[in-house]
Design a protein around this motif. Structure first.
Motif, short mmCIF file in Angstrom:
data_model
loop_
_atom_site.label_atom_id
_atom_site.label_comp_id
_atom_site.label_asym_id
_atom_site.label_seq_id
_atom_site.Cartn_x
_atom_site.Cartn_y
_atom_site.Cartn_z
N ILE A 106 7.92 134.06 -0.38
CA ILE A 106 7.22 135.11 -1.12
C ILE A 106 8.10 136.34 -1.27
CG2 ILE A 106 5.23 136.66 -1.09
CD1 ILE A 106 4.50 133.77 -1.64
N SER A 107 8.89 136.64 -0.25
CA SER A 107 9.67 137.88 -0.25
C SER A 107 10.91 137.83 -1.15
CB SER A 107 10.09 138.24 1.18
OG SER A 107 10.89 137.21 1.73
N ILE A 108 11.40 136.63 -1.47
CA ILE A 108 12.63 136.56 -2.27
C ILE A 108 12.47 135.82 -3.59
CG2 ILE A 108 14.11 136.71 -0.23
CD1 ILE A 108 14.72 133.70 -0.64
N VAL A 109 11.28 135.33 -3.90
CA VAL A 109 11.14 134.56 -5.14
C VAL A 109 11.41 135.43 -6.36
CG1 VAL A 109 8.62 134.94 -5.32
CG2 VAL A 109 9.68 132.93 -6.40
N THR A 110 11.02 136.70 -6.32
CA THR A 110 11.30 137.60 -7.44
C THR A 110 12.80 137.81 -7.60
OG1 THR A 110 9.23 138.77 -7.01
CG2 THR A 110 10.81 139.86 -8.44
N LEU A 111 13.47 138.00 -6.48
CA LEU A 111 14.93 138.18 -6.48
C LEU A 111 15.62 136.96 -7.10
CD1 LEU A 111 17.21 140.10 -5.28
CD2 LEU A 111 17.27 138.51 -3.37
N LEU A 112 15.20 135.77 -6.67
CA LEU A 112 15.81 134.54 -7.17
C LEU A 112 15.49 134.32 -8.65
CD1 LEU A 112 15.14 132.13 -4.17
CD2 LEU A 112 17.34 133.07 -4.88
N ARG A 113 14.25 134.64 -9.04
CA ARG A 113 13.85 134.44 -10.44
C ARG A 113 14.68 135.34 -11.36
NH1 ARG A 113 13.49 133.39 -14.68
NH2 ARG A 113 11.75 132.85 -16.06
N CYS A 114 14.86 136.59 -10.97
CA CYS A 114 15.63 137.53 -11.80
C CYS A 114 17.11 137.17 -11.80
CB CYS A 114 15.42 138.95 -11.29
SG CYS A 114 13.74 139.58 -11.52
N ALA A 115 17.62 136.75 -10.65
CA ALA A 115 19.03 136.35 -10.55
C ALA A 115 19.29 135.12 -11.41
CB ALA A 115 19.40 136.08 -9.10
N ALA A 116 18.33 134.19 -11.40
CA ALA A 116 18.48 132.96 -12.19
C ALA A 116 18.56 133.28 -13.68
CB ALA A 116 17.31 132.02 -11.91
N ARG A 117 17.77 134.26 -14.13
CA ARG A 117 17.82 134.64 -15.54
C ARG A 117 19.17 135.29 -15.87
NH1 ARG A 117 14.55 136.05 -19.86
NH2 ARG A 117 13.41 134.17 -19.22
N SER A 147 -3.49 137.30 -2.77
CA SER A 147 -2.66 138.03 -1.81
C SER A 147 -1.17 137.80 -2.06
CB SER A 147 -3.02 137.60 -0.38
OG SER A 147 -2.20 138.26 0.56
N ASN A 148 -0.80 136.55 -2.29
CA ASN A 148 0.60 136.23 -2.57
C ASN A 148 1.06 136.87 -3.88
OD1 ASN A 148 0.73 134.71 -0.26
ND2 ASN A 148 0.57 132.73 -1.29
N SER A 149 0.18 136.86 -4.87
CA SER A 149 0.52 137.44 -6.17
C SER A 149 0.75 138.94 -6.06
CB SER A 149 -0.60 137.15 -7.18
OG SER A 149 -0.73 135.77 -7.43
N ILE A 150 -0.10 139.62 -5.30
CA ILE A 150 0.05 141.06 -5.12
C ILE A 150 1.35 141.38 -4.39
CG2 ILE A 150 -0.90 143.08 -3.93
CD1 ILE A 150 -3.70 141.95 -4.50
N SER A 151 1.67 140.57 -3.38
CA SER A 151 2.90 140.78 -2.62
C SER A 151 4.13 140.62 -3.51
CB SER A 151 2.97 139.78 -1.46
OG SER A 151 4.17 139.94 -0.73
N VAL A 152 4.14 139.59 -4.33
CA VAL A 152 5.27 139.36 -5.24
C VAL A 152 5.35 140.47 -6.29
CG1 VAL A 152 6.23 137.81 -6.99
CG2 VAL A 152 5.30 136.87 -4.87
N LEU A 153 4.19 140.94 -6.73
CA LEU A 153 4.16 142.03 -7.72
C LEU A 153 4.81 143.29 -7.16
CD1 LEU A 153 3.23 142.90 -10.53
CD2 LEU A 153 1.04 143.57 -9.52
N HIS A 154 4.59 143.56 -5.88
CA HIS A 154 5.23 144.73 -5.25
C HIS A 154 6.75 144.58 -5.25
CE1 HIS A 154 1.74 146.93 -4.09
NE2 HIS A 154 1.26 146.00 -3.29
N HIS A 155 7.23 143.36 -5.02
CA HIS A 155 8.68 143.12 -5.02
C HIS A 155 9.26 143.29 -6.43
CE1 HIS A 155 9.15 141.86 -0.87
NE2 HIS A 155 8.13 141.04 -0.99
N CYS A 156 8.44 143.11 -7.43
CA CYS A 156 8.91 143.27 -8.82
C CYS A 156 9.33 144.70 -9.12
CB CYS A 156 7.81 142.86 -9.80
SG CYS A 156 7.54 141.07 -9.92
N GLU A 157 8.74 145.66 -8.41
CA GLU A 157 9.02 147.07 -8.68
C GLU A 157 10.50 147.41 -8.50
OE1 GLU A 157 6.48 149.60 -6.40
OE2 GLU A 157 4.65 148.51 -6.93
N THR A 158 11.12 146.79 -7.49
CA THR A 158 12.53 147.10 -7.21
C THR A 158 13.48 146.38 -8.15
OG1 THR A 158 12.66 145.32 -5.56
CG2 THR A 158 12.01 147.50 -4.78
#
Length: 201
Positions: A106-117, A147-158
């Motif tokens: 949950i904590s790095i999926v946003t990082l990986l998704r953006c890096a993959a793009r 809960s997981n969606s909200i957590s990932v959404l917070h990571h999107c901010e950075t």
């Protein structure tokens, strides 16, 4: 920061959800690549990674294009300016290119998704690439759970604006709203059933 070598990238990251690279990616770990001198240095911010062209171009469309645009078969250094997540994101992406198991959480999926793009690690470049792996994790683990969606959404901010460009922010907002509506609807129906007991037989 010093140069990161392949030997430091080699150890796998254990976890509940691991990548299972395709046969072509596994070949990278079987091939004695760690005994071959680095032929490409990737610079990400202040970090440098001494790696190899073959596993990187196999998975990353961006690195493939940068090498082709250089018009020099002997090019040995590339600077990845603007990579979302910086050197941390690149290290994970590089491990994936080398066939290392990388745990998606949950904590790095946003990082990986953006890096993959950014790295263009799509299905057009290689099957079962990093982008689709993150999409599967989001679909199976994140989107169904508020809960997981909200957590990932917070990571999107950075990681703005890239997290918006990959439509992750809008997807999360929509799934949170839909799941919240479903929960309210279910709760409302339960209350109705409680207030109206079954008719006596």
């Amino acid at each position: 920061m010093g140069v990161v070598t392949v030997a430091e990238l080699k150890p796998s990251i254990s976890g509940k959800r691991s990548f299972h690279p395709s046969s072509s990616a596994r070949h990278i770990t079987d091939w004695p690549i760690y005994d071959v001198s680095s032929d490409l240095t990737i610079e990400v911010g202040s970090a440098s990674f001494a790696l190899h062209k073959f596993p990187l171009v196999l998975r990353s469309g961006r690195i493939r294009k940068l090498l082709l645009e250089a018009n020099d078969t002997k090019v040995s250094r590339i600077n990845l300016t603007g990579l979302p997540g910086g050197s941390d994101a690149f290290e994970l992406a590089a491990k994936f290119c080398y066939g290392v198991n990388v745990e998606i959480t949950i904590s790095i999926v946003t990082l990986l998704r953006c890096a993959a793009r950014f790295m263009e690690m799509t299905e057009n470049v290689s099957e079962k690439n990093l982008e689709i792996r993150t999409e599967v994790f989001l679909k199976d683990t994140v989107f169904p759970n508020i809960s997981n969606s909200i957590s990932v959404l917070h990571h999107c901010e950075t990681l703005l604006p890239v997290s918006e460009e990959v439509n992750l922010v809008s997807q999360l907002i929509n799934t949170i709203a839909n799941n919240a509506y479903k929960e309210q609807l279910t709760s409302g129906l339960s209350k109705l059933e409680y207030n109206f007991p079954p008719k006596p037989v």
